[in-house]
Design a protein around this motif. Structure first.
Motif, PDB file in Angstrom:
ATOM      1  N   ILE A  21       0.841  -1.201   0.000  1.00 19.88           N
ATOM      2  CA  ILE A  21       0.000   0.000   0.000  1.00 19.88           C
ATOM      3  C   ILE A  21       0.875   1.249   0.000  1.00 19.88           C
ATOM      4  N   GLU A  22       1.901   1.278   0.828  1.00 22.39           N
ATOM      5  CA  GLU A  22       2.807   2.436   0.873  1.00 22.39           C
ATOM      6  C   GLU A  22       3.449   2.664  -0.491  1.00 22.39           C
ATOM      7  N   TRP A  23       3.936   1.607  -1.130  1.00 22.53           N
ATOM      8  CA  TRP A  23       4.564   1.758  -2.443  1.00 22.53           C
ATOM      9  C   TRP A  23       3.573   2.294  -3.472  1.00 22.53           C
ATOM     10  N   ILE A  24       2.334   1.863  -3.406  1.00 22.84           N
ATOM     11  CA  ILE A  24       1.308   2.382  -4.327  1.00 22.84           C
ATOM     12  C   ILE A  24       1.050   3.851  -4.038  1.00 22.84           C
ATOM     13  N   HIS A  25       0.913   4.210  -2.769  1.00 21.34           N
ATOM     14  CA  HIS A  25       0.690   5.613  -2.394  1.00 21.34           C
ATOM     15  C   HIS A  25       1.808   6.522  -2.899  1.00 21.34           C
ATOM     16  N   GLU A  26       3.039   6.043  -2.839  1.00 21.33           N
ATOM     17  CA  GLU A  26       4.213   6.847  -3.166  1.00 21.33           C
ATOM     18  C   GLU A  26       4.590   6.816  -4.649  1.00 21.33           C
ATOM     19  N   ALA A  27       3.945   5.995  -5.433  1.00 23.48           N
ATOM     20  CA  ALA A  27       4.372   5.760  -6.817  1.00 23.48           C
ATOM     21  C   ALA A  27       4.464   7.052  -7.623  1.00 23.48           C
ATOM     22  N   GLU A  28       3.426   7.843  -7.625  1.00 25.12           N
ATOM     23  CA  GLU A  28       3.424   9.044  -8.456  1.00 25.12           C
ATOM     24  C   GLU A  28       4.492  10.042  -8.007  1.00 25.12           C
TER      25      GLU A  28
ATOM     26  N   VAL B 194       2.615  -2.462 -12.593  1.00 28.36           N
ATOM     27  CA  VAL B 194       2.183  -3.841 -12.823  1.00 28.36           C
ATOM     28  C   VAL B 194       2.168  -4.482 -11.444  1.00 28.36           C
ATOM     29  N   LEU B 195       1.009  -4.990 -11.055  1.00 27.32           N
ATOM     30  CA  LEU B 195       0.817  -5.506  -9.695  1.00 27.32           C
ATOM     31  C   LEU B 195       0.323  -6.935  -9.713  1.00 27.32           C
ATOM     32  N   ASN B 196       1.075  -7.815  -9.034  1.00 23.49           N
ATOM     33  CA  ASN B 196       0.589  -9.162  -8.741  1.00 23.49           C
ATOM     34  C   ASN B 196       0.339  -9.177  -7.237  1.00 23.49           C
ATOM     35  N   PRO B 197      -0.916  -9.000  -6.820  1.00 22.55           N
ATOM     36  CA  PRO B 197      -1.213  -8.913  -5.392  1.00 22.55           C
ATOM     37  C   PRO B 197      -1.172 -10.249  -4.661  1.00 22.55           C
ATOM     38  N   GLY B 198      -0.946 -11.356  -5.385  1.00 20.85           N
ATOM     39  CA  GLY B 198      -0.981 -12.657  -4.735  1.00 20.85           C
ATOM     40  C   GLY B 198      -2.345 -12.876  -4.092  1.00 20.85           C
ATOM     41  N   ALA B 199      -2.357 -13.537  -2.960  1.00 17.81           N
ATOM     42  CA  ALA B 199      -3.617 -13.849  -2.276  1.00 17.81           C
ATOM     43  C   ALA B 199      -4.387 -12.614  -1.845  1.00 17.81           C
ATOM     44  N   LEU B 200      -3.718 -11.466  -1.717  1.00 16.56           N
ATOM     45  CA  LEU B 200      -4.415 -10.227  -1.337  1.00 16.56           C
ATOM     46  C   LEU B 200      -5.474  -9.839  -2.364  1.00 16.56           C
ATOM     47  N   THR B 201      -5.322 -10.339  -3.579  1.00 17.52           N
ATOM     48  CA  THR B 201      -6.286 -10.112  -4.654  1.00 17.52           C
ATOM     49  C   THR B 201      -7.706 -10.385  -4.205  1.00 17.52           C
ATOM     50  N   HIS B 202      -7.865 -11.403  -3.397  1.00 19.35           N
ATOM     51  CA  HIS B 202      -9.183 -11.952  -3.122  1.00 19.35           C
ATOM     52  C   HIS B 202      -9.878 -11.371  -1.896  1.00 19.35           C
ATOM     53  N   TYR B 203      -9.148 -10.567  -1.106  1.00 24.64           N
ATOM     54  CA  TYR B 203      -9.795 -10.062   0.111  1.00 24.64           C
ATOM     55  C   TYR B 203      -9.303  -8.714   0.613  1.00 24.64           C
ATOM     56  N   SER B 204      -8.307  -8.120  -0.016  1.00 21.90           N
ATOM     57  CA  SER B 204      -7.744  -6.890   0.533  1.00 21.90           C
ATOM     58  C   SER B 204      -8.445  -5.642   0.003  1.00 21.90           C
ATOM     59  N   TYR B 205      -9.439  -5.211   0.755  1.00 21.14           N
ATOM     60  CA  TYR B 205     -10.115  -3.961   0.410  1.00 21.14           C
ATOM     61  C   TYR B 205      -9.196  -2.773   0.657  1.00 21.14           C
ATOM     62  N   ALA B 206      -8.248  -2.910   1.568  1.00 19.04           N
ATOM     63  CA  ALA B 206      -7.271  -1.837   1.804  1.00 19.04           C
ATOM     64  C   ALA B 206      -6.390  -1.648   0.565  1.00 19.04           C
ATOM     65  N   LEU B 207      -5.954  -2.732  -0.042  1.00 23.62           N
ATOM     66  CA  LEU B 207      -5.157  -2.642  -1.262  1.00 23.62           C
ATOM     67  C   LEU B 207      -6.003  -2.076  -2.400  1.00 23.62           C
ATOM     68  N   ARG B 208      -7.232  -2.514  -2.491  1.00 21.96           N
ATOM     69  CA  ARG B 208      -8.154  -1.993  -3.497  1.00 21.96           C
ATOM     70  C   ARG B 208      -8.303  -0.488  -3.362  1.00 21.96           C
ATOM     71  N   ASP B 209      -8.509  -0.014  -2.142  1.00 24.67           N
ATOM     72  CA  ASP B 209      -8.689   1.413  -1.905  1.00 24.67           C
ATOM     73  C   ASP B 209      -7.421   2.204  -2.209  1.00 24.67           C
ATOM     74  N   ALA B 210      -6.255   1.617  -1.951  1.00 24.94           N
ATOM     75  CA  ALA B 210      -4.988   2.286  -2.281  1.00 24.94           C
ATOM     76  C   ALA B 210      -4.869   2.481  -3.786  1.00 24.94           C
ATOM     77  N   ILE B 211      -5.238   1.463  -4.549  1.00 26.71           N
ATOM     78  CA  ILE B 211      -5.189   1.560  -6.010  1.00 26.71           C
ATOM     79  C   ILE B 211      -6.176   2.626  -6.493  1.00 26.71           C
ATOM     80  N   ALA B 212      -7.385   2.580  -5.976  1.00 28.72           N
ATOM     81  CA  ALA B 212      -8.430   3.515  -6.395  1.00 28.72           C
ATOM     82  C   ALA B 212      -8.114   4.953  -5.996  1.00 28.72           C
ATOM     83  N   GLY B 213      -7.355   5.129  -4.924  1.00 29.47           N
ATOM     84  CA  GLY B 213      -7.116   6.456  -4.369  1.00 29.47           C
ATOM     85  C   GLY B 213      -5.920   7.190  -4.940  1.00 29.47           C
ATOM     86  N   GLN B 214      -5.383   6.726  -6.046  1.00 23.52           N
ATOM     87  CA  GLN B 214      -4.243   7.412  -6.663  1.00 23.52           C
ATOM     88  C   GLN B 214      -4.419   7.408  -8.179  1.00 23.52           C
TER      89      GLN B 214
END
Length: 143
Positions: free
Chosen positions: A56-63, A71-91
């Protein structure tokens, strides 16, 4: 400049379920991503973490660090991480979700991605080639 992020357990490539993920290692993948980036005229930075918060920190800081795509392979987080989803959506940096295996041909719980809906696209089941296609898609979207 493009960022490749790999999530939990991808540091075990080559050791973990080689029948599913192949025998190549994360280091092999990172070398390949660097080479593909060079072919595309892009610097590529590869990172891996088993920790959701670090991704999440790396996504926040990317720009702010000059990355123009992820390019993101979230692994198992794909299936349940709403926090990761929100980080992607929020940038604003476009994200391509990539999976080495065909997640839709595997266990039922892998069929749902909570992150794909906020990504520019999703590539699944093409092995390491999926990363190349993700990098190409990000470069083409910048032209």
């Amino acid at each position: 400049m493009l960022l490749v992020l790999n999530g939990p357990n991808l540091n075990r490539l080559g050791l973990r379920e080689p029948g599913v993920y192949g025998s190549q290692t994360l280091e092999d993948l990172e070398r390949q991503c660097d080479a593909w980036g060079a072919e595309l005229g892009q610097a590529v930075t590869c990172r891996q973490s088993n920790y959701e918060g670090q991704l999440i920190e790396w996504i926040h800081e990317a720009e702010e660090h000059g990355f123009t795509g992820i390019v993101l392979n979230p692994g198992a987080l794909t299936h349940y991480s709403y926090a990761l989803r929100d980080a992607i959506a929020g940038q604003r940096v476009p994200v391509i979700e990539v999976h080495i295996s065909n997640v839709d041909a595997r266990e039922e719980f892998r069929h749902k991605s909570v992150t794909a809906a906020v990504c520019r696209g999703k590539i699944s089941g093409l092995g390491f080639l999926g990363y190349r296609l993700g990098l190409e898609a990000l470069v083409e979207s910048q032209e």
